[in-house]
Design a protein around this motif. Sequence first.
Motif, PDB file in Angstrom:
ATOM      1  N   GLY A 404       0.556  -1.395  -0.249  1.00 46.00           N
ATOM      2  CA  GLY A 404      -0.019   0.286   0.388  1.00 46.00           C
ATOM      3  C   GLY A 404       0.887   1.417  -0.134  1.00 46.00           C
ATOM      4  O   GLY A 404       0.760   1.916   0.325  1.00 46.00           O
ATOM      5  N   CYS A 405       2.137   1.095   0.563  1.00 43.40           N
ATOM      6  CA  CYS A 405       3.064   2.120   0.542  1.00 43.40           C
ATOM      7  C   CYS A 405       4.082   2.336  -0.803  1.00 43.40           C
ATOM      8  O   CYS A 405       4.733   3.167  -0.283  1.00 43.40           O
ATOM      9  CB  CYS A 405       3.407   2.404   1.683  1.00 43.40           C
ATOM     10  N   GLN A 406       3.778   1.093  -1.398  1.00 45.89           N
ATOM     11  CA  GLN A 406       4.866   1.542  -2.656  1.00 45.89           C
ATOM     12  C   GLN A 406       4.487   3.197  -3.804  1.00 45.89           C
ATOM     13  O   GLN A 406       3.424   3.000  -3.561  1.00 45.89           O
ATOM     14  CB  GLN A 406       4.653   0.584  -3.787  1.00 45.89           C
ATOM     15  N   GLY A 407       5.620   2.845  -4.422  1.00 46.31           N
ATOM     16  CA  GLY A 407       5.635   4.383  -4.928  1.00 46.31           C
ATOM     17  C   GLY A 407       5.636   3.833  -6.803  1.00 46.31           C
ATOM     18  O   GLY A 407       5.939   3.055  -6.933  1.00 46.31           O
ATOM     19  N   SER A 408       5.440   5.233  -7.673  1.00 41.48           N
ATOM     20  CA  SER A 408       5.870   4.618  -9.006  1.00 41.48           C
ATOM     21  C   SER A 408       6.703   4.856  -9.124  1.00 41.48           C
ATOM     22  O   SER A 408       7.605   4.715 -10.564  1.00 41.48           O
ATOM     23  CB  SER A 408       4.654   6.245  -9.721  1.00 41.48           C
ATOM     24  N   ARG A 413       7.522   7.818  -1.509  1.00 41.15           N
ATOM     25  CA  ARG A 413       6.094   7.320  -0.477  1.00 41.15           C
ATOM     26  C   ARG A 413       7.497   5.953  -0.074  1.00 41.15           C
ATOM     27  O   ARG A 413       8.103   6.365   1.045  1.00 41.15           O
ATOM     28  CB  ARG A 413       5.066   6.180  -1.738  1.00 41.15           C
ATOM     29  N   ARG A 414       6.645   4.715   0.093  1.00 42.99           N
ATOM     30  CA  ARG A 414       7.791   3.831   0.818  1.00 42.99           C
ATOM     31  C   ARG A 414       7.536   4.165   2.726  1.00 42.99           C
ATOM     32  O   ARG A 414       6.543   4.391   3.087  1.00 42.99           O
ATOM     33  CB  ARG A 414       9.078   3.528   0.714  1.00 42.99           C
ATOM     34  N   TRP A 420       3.547   6.750   8.538  1.00 45.04           N
ATOM     35  CA  TRP A 420       2.305   7.604   9.631  1.00 45.04           C
ATOM     36  C   TRP A 420       1.117   6.558   9.162  1.00 45.04           C
ATOM     37  O   TRP A 420       1.068   6.048  10.364  1.00 45.04           O
ATOM     38  CB  TRP A 420       1.785   7.777   8.031  1.00 45.04           C
ATOM     39  N   THR A 421       1.381   5.156   8.383  1.00 40.57           N
ATOM     40  CA  THR A 421       0.206   4.220   8.528  1.00 40.57           C
ATOM     41  C   THR A 421       0.702   3.613  10.065  1.00 40.57           C
ATOM     42  O   THR A 421       0.101   3.169  10.506  1.00 40.57           O
ATOM     43  CB  THR A 421       0.510   3.538   7.755  1.00 40.57           C
ATOM     44  N   LEU A 422       1.931   2.984  10.195  1.00 41.72           N
ATOM     45  CA  LEU A 422       2.082   2.920  11.764  1.00 41.72           C
ATOM     46  C   LEU A 422       1.870   3.114  12.720  1.00 41.72           C
ATOM     47  O   LEU A 422       1.276   2.792  13.266  1.00 41.72           O
ATOM     48  CB  LEU A 422       3.844   2.330  12.096  1.00 41.72           C
ATOM     49  N   PHE A 423       2.011   4.227  12.472  1.00 45.62           N
ATOM     50  CA  PHE A 423       2.252   5.204  14.293  1.00 45.62           C
ATOM     51  C   PHE A 423      -0.044   5.170  14.170  1.00 45.62           C
ATOM     52  O   PHE A 423      -0.668   5.239  15.213  1.00 45.62           O
ATOM     53  CB  PHE A 423       2.621   6.789  14.653  1.00 45.62           C
ATOM     54  N   LEU A 498       8.451  18.316  -4.779  1.00 47.52           N
ATOM     55  CA  LEU A 498       9.260  17.697  -5.727  1.00 47.52           C
ATOM     56  C   LEU A 498       9.224  15.674  -4.575  1.00 47.52           C
ATOM     57  O   LEU A 498       9.518  14.722  -5.595  1.00 47.52           O
ATOM     58  CB  LEU A 498      10.976  17.162  -5.385  1.00 47.52           C
ATOM     59  N   SER A 499       8.885  15.502  -3.235  1.00 51.33           N
ATOM     60  CA  SER A 499       8.295  14.391  -3.214  1.00 51.33           C
ATOM     61  C   SER A 499       7.462  13.901  -3.716  1.00 51.33           C
ATOM     62  O   SER A 499       7.260  12.579  -3.144  1.00 51.33           O
ATOM     63  CB  SER A 499       9.060  14.309  -0.999  1.00 51.33           C
ATOM     64  N   GLU A 500       6.659  14.315  -3.898  1.00 50.22           N
ATOM     65  CA  GLU A 500       5.123  14.337  -3.782  1.00 50.22           C
ATOM     66  C   GLU A 500       4.876  13.090  -5.294  1.00 50.22           C
ATOM     67  O   GLU A 500       5.575  13.279  -6.586  1.00 50.22           O
ATOM     68  CB  GLU A 500       4.284  14.413  -3.675  1.00 50.22           C
ATOM     69  N   ASP A 501       3.866  12.052  -4.907  1.00 50.10           N
ATOM     70  CA  ASP A 501       3.984  11.307  -6.198  1.00 50.10           C
ATOM     71  C   ASP A 501       3.065  11.347  -7.009  1.00 50.10           C
ATOM     72  O   ASP A 501       2.205  11.511  -6.426  1.00 50.10           O
ATOM     73  CB  ASP A 501       3.827   9.253  -5.495  1.00 50.10           C
ATOM     74  N   PRO A 502       3.580  11.389  -8.649  1.00 48.50           N
ATOM     75  CA  PRO A 502       2.242  11.976  -9.389  1.00 48.50           C
ATOM     76  C   PRO A 502       1.303  10.757  -9.056  1.00 48.50           C
ATOM     77  O   PRO A 502       0.140  11.210  -9.114  1.00 48.50           O
ATOM     78  CB  PRO A 502       3.070  12.031 -10.434  1.00 48.50           C
TER      79      PRO A 502
END
Length: 818
Positions: A404-408, A413-414, A420-423, A498-502
């Motif tokens: 679910g956290c994989q990126g293009s 992401r990752r 965030w998901t863990l907490f 720049l860290s945003e995944d399109p």
Amino acid sequence: MARRCGRATSWLTGQIKIHPGKIATSAVWLCFCLLFPPAAEAGLYSSSDQVILLTPDNVQSVLINSTAAIVAEFYASWCGHCVAFSPLYKSLARDIKEWKPAVDLAAVDCAAEVNSKVCTGFGITGYPTIKFFHAYSKADSKGQAVKGFPREVRGLRHMIIDILETHAEPWPPACPPLEPTSQAEIESFFETNNVEHLALIFEEAKSYIGREVTLDLLQFENVAVRRVLGTEEDLVTKLQVTEFPSCYLYYPGGNFTRLKVKIEARAFYTYALQRLPGVVRSGKPPPVIVEVQTNNTEDSWRPFNMSRVYMADLESTLHYSLRVELAAHTIIRGEALVSLKKYTSVLTKYFPGRPVVMNLLRSMNCWLQNQTGDEILYEALKKILDNSALSPNTALPEGVRWVGCQGSQPHLRRYPCGVWTLFHVLTVQAKNVGGTDPQEVLRAMRSYVRSFFGCRPCAGHFENMARESMNEVNTLSSAVLWLWSRHNRVNNRLAGDLSEDPNFPKIQWPSPEMCPACHTVKNNGDHRWHNEQVLPFLLSYFSSGSILTDYLEDESQVLAKQREKHERQQQAIEAQQHGERKAREALDSMRPPLPSHATEQEEEEEDEGEEEEAMVDEEEEGGEGVVAADEIGGKTSEPTPWAKPEMEVGRGRRRAQGRPSIVGMRMREPQEDIVDLDSFVNQHYKAKAMQLAASSRVKQRTLQRKEEQEPVPVFGLGMELDAGLGMVGLQPMEEDFELDVGLQRKRLQKRELAGRYFNEEAELSHRGRWMSMLSIGFSNVDISLCVILYLMSSMCLLAMFLFFKNRHKLRRPKVALP
């Protein structure tokens, strides 16, 4: 700050005149205030608030001749009204974040002494003061002061739009036209503009929705927004508009369709238009369809459900956090160690993991809590993580497997998504299982991020948010909502970064499609989160029962890999130890003899040791050796500590076996077995090396009388049988046994003294001499066996003689007498 310090100084001065005895106390307090100013005096805004912080160095470049209009707040950090207004100003910055190409917000702390000239230069006399600087302002511009500005985000937003519409030429280049459009312009729009979508927002004249949505879409390409008033009857009739406000998508050729949203409001329009096909943020690549690539060295794409949480992401986060991020800290001490203990304690309590993972977390937490020191080594912690003790059913899968956290792209992401998901999962689990401390998980997250999170600016931003409002959390439900709201705040700040995944744009989550009930509007039309619906959604989304176990590696495979890893490590350790042992052996065998002076000293010590042995043997036989030793002082050489046990063992063995002392020879010591124990390796090889060095020379010994002029071997047979004696266990002599004249003279003197002891009992010496000659190279057992065999052979020969003699008598012919 300068003014308040001035008042304080004046007050202290007055007190000094009245109470001279307080001079020292007042001076110390003043120095403390100067060195450690209150936190509020450091400024009310930070870089994470999306507000430009003005300083004397950047004020000209930001406010003068800028391509964007600037709204600037001049405040004093000690001003109560400024402190109360700062949260509103921060909210405004987040609300109009997408307007940045046309409008930006700035702030300057006039209470700071370094900024006093800046505020004076712009004519600031009271706080807070807001001034509007148009695009391309001149160098002498003082800005347009805003009188009586509203104290709400919506009013401030509308105020900015009103001032922006009065903007004189040149118009901000990034800002589109905000005035209402006409049918003629719409019909010719696609002839002059290259966009895929044209959004028409129909509204009343006093409405701001159309202009707000127009500014909200400034940073997006392939879409344009125009405002249409209800008075444009021809266009209203053509599109059959019946509701105001409403939004329609207009295409070339006169085709149109209504934009479907839950509520006809700004937030819903903006979200829907930003998600249209082909609409992308300026400067960002368009979303790509990621397909499974079997020939790619990177991980292949794993299809997943965006509305679910995956355990593979949580375990991957634990692996990276505990094995990679913590590994950057060789030594964990002080506050970092306390943070790690809090982190592992929370994981042990609330992580909804598989049994093998939970066993490992409990083992790690137990070990950490038992550490009473102020620091630990990460290598020690790593042994626990790798389960070096091979506890059953205990393991944490190695490596990452993002779903679910994989990126293009590999850099998108990752791990941040996993953290965030863990907490989120931990706060929800604390709520569901009935935790007692509302801030337990939040404190653990805050301290971990502050001490270990690799992105230090990110850690600073999170610390600012936590310091600002985390103390307001007083229930487990509010802890869940606080973390969710701060996550959305971070998404707002990083949208377009720049860290945003399109493929996964940072939005205010959950989206209207995922949770329609979570979104609503206020009476004035602004968006509002329905917290009564958001909380149940979060509790359900992050609950342990909703976590999917797809793409997880089987527990048996995890344990098998762990065992294989330990076996490989053990083999590598054994191979390394074997290599080191072989290297030491080779080094010892190639080591050159010790220097001559060292050899001389050792030979002298050995000679004295053998003389002592001879005296001991004489004591055993006649007891006169002790008396002779007393007469000359009885002085002996003390062996080194590491050689003394061997000397004593050698003496005991020599007495037990009765080995003779042969002139010019020394019996070869029996070979020792190599003990393969690491704790004795160094001592063993050191002793072997010194023993070989000490026995590298074979010394000739002669026992002679004092009156003899030349040393003559007492036993010629011993010298003649040297080659043969080597076959029965004696060491061969080396060719370089010749010593210098001085050394020989010393040794001859010692041998003369030794000869005296033998002269006192000539008969015993003569008998010992012949016995030594007869028992060359043989022990008492060997001599006894020889005697027994000799007797038995003699008896056998005698028996054979008698047997054949009797047979001869029987066969002798008898002569008959006539």
